[in-house]
Design a protein around this motif. Structure first.
Motif, mmCIF file in Angstrom:
data_model
loop_
_atom_site.group_PDB
_atom_site.id
_atom_site.type_symbol
_atom_site.label_atom_id
_atom_site.label_comp_id
_atom_site.label_asym_id
_atom_site.label_seq_id
_atom_site.Cartn_x
_atom_site.Cartn_y
_atom_site.Cartn_z
ATOM 1 N N MET A 1 0.850 -1.178 0.000
ATOM 2 C CA MET A 1 0.000 0.000 0.000
ATOM 3 C C MET A 1 0.891 1.234 0.000
ATOM 4 N N ASP A 2 0.525 2.195 -0.771
ATOM 5 C CA ASP A 2 1.238 3.458 -0.841
ATOM 6 C C ASP A 2 0.987 4.239 0.456
ATOM 7 N N LEU A 3 2.071 4.672 1.116
ATOM 8 C CA LEU A 3 1.928 5.367 2.394
ATOM 9 C C LEU A 3 1.210 6.701 2.246
ATOM 10 N N ASN A 4 1.477 7.410 1.152
ATOM 11 C CA ASN A 4 0.763 8.667 0.926
ATOM 12 C C ASN A 4 -0.728 8.421 0.823
ATOM 13 N N SER A 5 -1.082 7.324 0.178
ATOM 14 C CA SER A 5 -2.481 6.964 0.020
ATOM 15 C C SER A 5 -3.125 6.692 1.384
ATOM 16 N N ALA A 6 -2.424 5.952 2.236
ATOM 17 C CA ALA A 6 -2.951 5.651 3.573
ATOM 18 C C ALA A 6 -3.076 6.926 4.397
ATOM 19 N N PHE A 7 -2.051 7.766 4.323
ATOM 20 C CA PHE A 7 -2.067 9.025 5.066
ATOM 21 C C PHE A 7 -3.221 9.906 4.594
ATOM 22 N N ASN A 8 -3.390 10.019 3.279
ATOM 23 C CA ASN A 8 -4.479 10.828 2.719
ATOM 24 C C ASN A 8 -5.850 10.270 3.092
ATOM 25 N N ALA A 9 -5.968 8.949 3.118
ATOM 26 C CA ALA A 9 -7.238 8.336 3.518
ATOM 27 C C ALA A 9 -7.559 8.683 4.967
ATOM 28 N N GLY A 10 -6.536 8.669 5.810
ATOM 29 C CA GLY A 10 -6.739 9.050 7.204
ATOM 30 C C GLY A 10 -7.166 10.499 7.339
ATOM 31 N N LEU A 11 -6.520 11.373 6.572
ATOM 32 C CA LEU A 11 -6.891 12.793 6.616
ATOM 33 C C LEU A 11 -8.307 13.019 6.111
ATOM 34 N N ARG A 12 -8.690 12.317 5.039
ATOM 35 C CA ARG A 12 -10.067 12.442 4.536
ATOM 36 C C ARG A 12 -11.063 11.963 5.586
ATOM 37 N N GLY A 13 -10.703 10.903 6.305
ATOM 38 C CA GLY A 13 -11.572 10.413 7.373
ATOM 39 C C GLY A 13 -11.749 11.441 8.479
ATOM 40 N N LEU A 14 -10.649 12.101 8.845
ATOM 41 C CA LEU A 14 -10.729 13.156 9.865
ATOM 42 C C LEU A 14 -11.582 14.320 9.388
ATOM 43 N N GLN A 15 -11.424 14.718 8.133
ATOM 44 C CA GLN A 15 -12.223 15.812 7.591
ATOM 45 C C GLN A 15 -13.698 15.448 7.555
ATOM 46 N N SER A 16 -13.992 14.216 7.191
ATOM 47 C CA SER A 16 -15.383 13.762 7.154
ATOM 48 C C SER A 16 -15.991 13.755 8.555
ATOM 49 N N ALA A 17 -15.217 13.295 9.529
ATOM 50 C CA ALA A 17 -15.694 13.272 10.913
ATOM 51 C C ALA A 17 -15.952 14.689 11.410
ATOM 52 N N GLN A 18 -15.055 15.608 11.065
ATOM 53 C CA GLN A 18 -15.226 17.001 11.481
ATOM 54 C C GLN A 18 -16.491 17.590 10.864
ATOM 55 N N HIS A 19 -16.712 17.316 9.583
ATOM 56 C CA HIS A 19 -17.903 17.823 8.902
ATOM 57 C C HIS A 19 -19.168 17.273 9.562
ATOM 58 N N SER A 20 -19.162 15.987 9.850
ATOM 59 C CA SER A 20 -20.319 15.350 10.463
ATOM 60 C C SER A 20 -20.586 15.914 11.861
ATOM 61 N N ALA A 21 -19.528 16.101 12.637
ATOM 62 C CA ALA A 21 -19.685 16.648 13.988
ATOM 63 C C ALA A 21 -20.214 18.085 13.937
#
Length: 77
Positions: free
Chosen positions: A1-21
């Motif tokens: 797995m590409d580390l940038n891809s994993a890191f970006n997926a984590g950041l997108r998850g955080l942004q989504s959680a922030q939006h939802s909250a």
């Protein structure tokens, strides 16, 4: 797995959680002001808890990607 891809997926998850909250907080604030809203207070509270869990999971993804990158750097050094 590409580390940038994993890191970006984590950041997108955080942004989504922030939006939802944020969205849930707005619903709770409107309900507290006795304004009519199609979404109930209970739904907003559940979504807030879901956003918290999503943020925690995304944080684990970012942390794992960071640790993996650190291990790779240590191995190559």
């Amino acid at each position: 797995m590409d580390l940038n891809s994993a890191f970006n997926a984590g950041l997108r998850g955080l942004q989504s959680a922030q939006h939802s909250a944020t969205r849930s907080a707005e619903v709770i604030a409107r309900q507290s002001g006795n304004l009519a809203e199609s979404e109930t207070m209970e739904t907003a509270l559940v979504e807030t808890a879901t956003a918290e869990t999503q943020a925690a999971a995304a944080t684990h993804v970012v942390r794992a990607a960071d640790e993996t990158l650190g291990s790779l750097i240590d191995t190559r050094a």
